[in-house]
Structures are given as structure tokens and as C-alpha cells.
Design an enzyme around this catalytic site. Structure first.
Site, PDB file in Angstrom:
ATOM      1  N   HIS A 262     -14.796  26.507  41.550  1.00 57.91           N
ATOM      2  CA  HIS A 262     -14.022  27.512  40.819  1.00 57.91           C
ATOM      3  C   HIS A 262     -13.123  26.886  39.744  1.00 57.91           C
ATOM      4  O   HIS A 262     -12.581  27.602  38.899  1.00 57.91           O
ATOM      5  CB  HIS A 262     -13.174  28.359  41.789  1.00 57.91           C
ATOM      6  N   ASP A 297     -18.269  25.883  47.183  1.00 59.32           N
ATOM      7  CA  ASP A 297     -17.159  25.709  46.243  1.00 59.32           C
ATOM      8  C   ASP A 297     -16.956  24.236  45.873  1.00 59.32           C
ATOM      9  O   ASP A 297     -15.830  23.750  45.795  1.00 59.32           O
ATOM     10  CB  ASP A 297     -15.857  26.300  46.817  1.00 59.32           C
ATOM     11  N   SER A 377      -6.353  22.597  43.451  1.00 58.48           N
ATOM     12  CA  SER A 377      -7.769  22.757  43.774  1.00 58.48           C
ATOM     13  C   SER A 377      -8.583  21.594  43.219  1.00 58.48           C
ATOM     14  O   SER A 377      -8.465  21.234  42.046  1.00 58.48           O
ATOM     15  CB  SER A 377      -8.297  24.075  43.193  1.00 58.48           C
TER      16      SER A 377
END
Length: 519
Positions: A262, A297, A377
């Protein structure tokens, strides 16, 4: 009917009283008009017979001569002690001290009390009793006690004092010493007053540790960060006027960076987007997406650099709840930020919505209380040796998607991420195990599990005999309590692997052998 009063011309003229009428005549006062009193009112409000005054006669009035009967005279002792002198004719009870009889008052009223009266011990009830000297000294017959005034000599000028030889040098030296002592004492007193003027200020010298060669202890957080911080980078994605940022970890000296899908998905879907990698020392370079896996992911980016700092990969399977971990990344754009915490849980099944049109994300997460925020992230989760054990990926927040850390963060275990990264570097994509069914979480009195909602025709589950309505309670030796746990258990297997699956059908428990297929 009452008679009319006489006119002014008919009034008698009296020369001794009245008012002048302007012609030398005196006009007398107007007579009073007293109407007759009603007899009934007189009987009601009049005085009794024999009373001719508004005041009753005094009871102590003598009937013979009307004199006031006096009280008997006081005893002689009281008259001598408290009576007036025989010559006093003042009828007042008491007059102020120093006053004079009426008619002899001075023009200026005398002061009742002197100015020093408030300091007079005789008028102060709280003053102590002391014995003083006699009011007057003893005098001999015909001899006065007054002392003759002392005679003073002529006053000396400064030249006479210094050079007139009228004062001894020892006296001058003593005088100079006294003056010097007074000056020194005044200076010391002034310095003390100045120092004590503000109790909050003072002249102090702050101590400082003199240890310029201090080094972080081996194995400490500072030591781990010093060795690994250069391997964690910041990833910036620019799409038109917008964009986003995240973190990444250098996992190979060839320039491969492991991050979250993402973080780079916007750059993958828009050919005009730019992707830049910023190193810990501020160096920037363009990056290219090698491959990405929306289901887990994860993604791999490559940069053209020489001799980069590469992080060492650890083993997430050796982690235990309570182990210390360190998170490094760029939360909210703050590059190379470091937080620390512990492992809160391992093998936490996590399934979240995919980014944009990507499929749901499924993996077995490491839960930690190390502060993780937006921008972390793709960053590194390190163990207490500095080895990479996870890729920070998600957080739970009380404020929704835009909220901050509340101490519940999730990372993808490196044991699982290593296999995905190797597949992306080799082929640019990866395939996952699948058995071809959908399930939902169920809970019963006796057991929990994942109930099969539908089965794909020709899939691995259909070939093994799994039917709709079956409740899966165990998959390849792993207890299944929710649908998320089933999804994670399936995706972690390899393609073509045969595993035992325990199901409950109409109250009967059975074990079926299922061979996984590719998704």
C-alpha cells in the site's frame, strides 16, 4: 353662625406694638377667634376637676411653701472625700482637667490631652511598673542642685586638625583606622544585601560530565540503532499534485528494498507517478517497483546504489510474547524515527481490506506496543540483537483510519515475508495456496470454527469432499476458531501440499485430506 371678623380699618391702633401701616400708625395683632367648645368633648377629653395644668403636682413638693424636699445629707466622711470645696460654686457634675468656670474661657480652646499622652506610661494600662529616680534631687539648705554648664573649647578646622599639631598623631591614626573599618563594613554589608536581594539568583558553576568518548553499550537500543538505521529508508510517491510516503528496508546489497504494497500501489497504477527513495543521510534516488503482492501487502523496490547498508534478517518464529523489539521508520514524514516496545502477541490472524481495488490482505501478524504511526508502513521491526523480524504494516486506532498509535501495531513476520520477497525478486509476482471455498466464523456451545458458505466446483475442497455447511475446526494441525484463522492457515501452506482438515458435519467429526492448489 359665627360673626364676621372686623376689617383692617376697624382694628384698634396701638402705639406700642404691631406693625407700621406706612402712615405712622401701629396696627395691633389680630384677636384670636376661639369658638366655644362642645360640652360633650369637654367631658370626654377635658382635665379632671381640680387639675389646671398638663403636669401633675410633684409628690415631693411641700404643701406649705412648695419647696423641694431634699435627701438627707451624706456622711461627713464621704463629703470630705468626694464633695466640692466650700468655695466652688460650679453646679456641673465634672469639668475637664485644666478647664475654667463658664464665662472665663480663653479665646482658643486648650488641648484636652497633650501630644505625648499616648506615650505616657501613667496612661498606658499595659505599661510595666518600674522604680525610677526621685522626683527631685536632695538639696542642701540654701544650695541648688543645678550643675554648671560645661565649657567647650574652640572648634578646630581641617588644616588645624591635620597640621596644627593640636591633636596627637596617635589620635589621628586611630580616627583614620575607625573610618577605614566603617568603610569596609559598609561595603561588606552592601555586598551581602545585593546578594540576598533575589533568593532565586546566585553565582554557581554547573557540573558537567567529561566523557567525550562515551559509546553505546553493546546490545542497547542506541547500539542497535547505530548499526541498522542506515538500512531503513523513506519512500516518497508523487502522483500529480498529491502523493504519499512510507518506509522500506534494504534487504540486499543489489539495491532491493522490502516495503508494503500500500506504500507503492499508487505509483504502480499511474504511469506518470514518481517514486523516490531517501536514505538516512539525506541522499535521494529514483526507485523502480520490482513486484508487489496485494494479498500479503508486500512489495519490492530497487534502487541503483553502490555498497548500501543491508539489514540482517532474523527469525520471527523464535519470538516470544514479552521480547523487546525496536521500530524504525518515517512516521508522519519524520525520517529515521525510533520507538521501542515489546511483543504483545504472535500469530495474530489479521485480515484487512485491500488498498484501492486490491484483494483483502491476509497474514499472521506480530502484535507490538512499540509506537507505530502513518509513515511507519514498510519500516523495520528489529529484535534485541538488531535482526529484522518483521515489516511494520498496520495499526489499530481509536480515531479511525486517520487516528494515531494507541499501542496496538502489527508487523508481517519476516519468515513469511522472506518467501514473498524472494518470489517477487525472482518472478515479479507470487502465487499462494488455495483450496477453493469461502467461510464465515461461527460459535457454538461445544466448539468454534469456520463454517463453509460455498465451495468452488473443481477446487481442492470439493475434490476432498468438503461441502457447504461443514464447520472446519482444524487445518494442518492448527486450531481454527474464526474464518480469518482459516485464511491465514491456507495462505501459509505451499502449493501442492496435502494437509489434514478436521470438519464437523451434522454433529459428526471427520478428517479429510486436502491437497492445496494455486490461487
Amino acid at each position: 353662625m359665627n360673626e364676621q371678623p372686623p376689617s383692617p380699618e376697624q382694628l384698634p391702633v396701638t402705639p406700642v406694638s404691631g406693625v407700621d401701616d406706612g402712615e405712622g400708625r401701629r396696627i395691633g395683632p389680630r384677636p384670636l377667634d376661639r369658638p366655644a367648645v362642645d360640652p360633650s368633648l369637654t367631658a370626654q377629653f377635658g382635665r379632671p376637676d381640680g387639675v389646671d395644668s398638663a403636669f401633675a403636682p410633684r409628690a415631693d413638693t411641700a404643701a406649705t411653701n412648695g419647696a423641694i424636699a431634699l435627701a438627707p445629707p451624706p456622711p461627713e466622711a464621704l463629703s470630705m472625700a468626694f464633695g466640692r470645696p466650700a468655695s466652688a460654686d460650679d453646679v456641673l457634675l465634672q469639668r475637664a482637667p485644666g478647664s475654667v468656670p463658664y464665662g472665663s474661657e480663653p479665646t482658643v480652646e486648650p488641648v484636652f490631652w497633650p501630644d505625648s499622652a499616648d506615650r505616657d506610661p501613667w496612661r498606658d494600662p499595659g505599661a510595666g511598673a518600674i522604680l525610677g529616680p526621685p522626683a527631685a534631687g536632695a538639696e542642701k539648705d540654701g544650695e541648688s542642685t543645678a550643675k554648671p554648664a560645661a565649657k567647650t573649647g574652640p572648634m578646630l578646622s581641617v588644616p588645624e586638625l591635620l597640621f596644627g599639631r593640636r591633636v596627637k598623631p596617635a589620635a589621628l591614626a586611630t580616627l583614620a583606622g575607625v573610618a577605614l573599618l566603617i568603610g569596609v563594613g559598609g561595603g561588606v554589608a552592601g555586598w551581602g544585601i545585593a546578594q540576598s536581594g533575589n533568593p532565586l539568583t546566585s553565582s554557581v558553576t554547573l557540573a558537567q560530565v567529561d566523557d567525550p568518548g562515551k559509546k553505546p553499550a553493546p546490545g542497547s537500543v542506541a547500539d542497535i540503532v547505530k548499526r541498522t538505521q542506515a538500512a531503513v529508508v523513506q519512500i516518497e510517491v508523487q502522483v500529480g499534485t498529491g502523493g504519499g510516503l512510507g518506509s522500506g528496508v534494504m534487504i540486499d546489497s543489489a539495491g532491493y528494498i522490502l516495503t508494503n504494497n500500500h506504500v507503492v500501489s499508487a505509483a504502480a497504477s499511474d504511469p506518470s507517478a514518481t517514486l523516490r527513495v531517501v536514505f538516512a543521510d539525506g541522499t535521494k534516488t529514483d526507485g523502480k517497483i520490482v513486484g508487489r503482492d496485494p494479498k500479503t501487502d508486500l512489495a519490492v523496490v530497487k534502487v541503483a546504489v553502490t555498497n548500501p547498508t543491508v539489514i540482517q534478517l532474523g527469525k520471527s518464529g523464535n519470538l516470544s510474547v514479552g521480547d523487546e523489539v525496536i521500530a524504525i521508520g518515517s512516521p508522519l514524514g519524520l525520517s529515521s524515527s525510533v520507538t521501542s516496545g515489546i511483543v504483545s502477541a504472535v500469530n495474530r490472524p489479521l485480515q484487512a481490506a485491500g488498498d484501492g481495488g486490491d484483494p483483502p490482505v491476509t497474514y499472521d501478524a506480530i502484535q507490538t506496543d512499540a509506537a507505530i504511526n502513518h509513515g511507519n508502513s514498510g519500516g523495520a521491526l528489529l529484535d534485541d540483537t538488531g535482526a529484522l523480524v518483521g515489516i511494520n504494516s498496520a495499526i489499530l486506532s481509536a480515531g479511525g483510519p486517520d487516528g494515531g498509535s494507541i499501542g496496538i501495531g502489527f508487523a508481517i513476520p519476516i519468515d513469511f515475508a522472506r518467501r514473498i520477497a524472494q518470489g517477487l525478486i525472482k518472478d515479479g509476482q507470487v502465487k499462494h495456496a488455495d483450496i477453493g471455498l469461502n467461510a464465515r466464523s461461527v460459535s457454538a456451545v461445544s466448539t468454534d470454527g469456520a463454517q463453509v458458505q460455498n465451495v468452488k466446483q473443481g477446487g481442492a475442497a470439493a475434490k476432498a469432499g468438503i461441502a457447504e455447511g461443514d464447520v472446519i475446526t482444524n487445518f494442518a494441525g492448527r486450531t481454527i476458531r474464526t474464518a480469518d484463522e482459516l485464511s491465514v492457515a491456507i495462505i501459509e501452506r505451499t502449493i501442492g501440499e496435502t494437509v489434514p482438515v478436521t470438519i464437523v458435519r451434522q454433529g459428526r467429526q471427520m478428517v479429510l485430506q486436502v491437497t492445496t492448489q494455486s490461487d
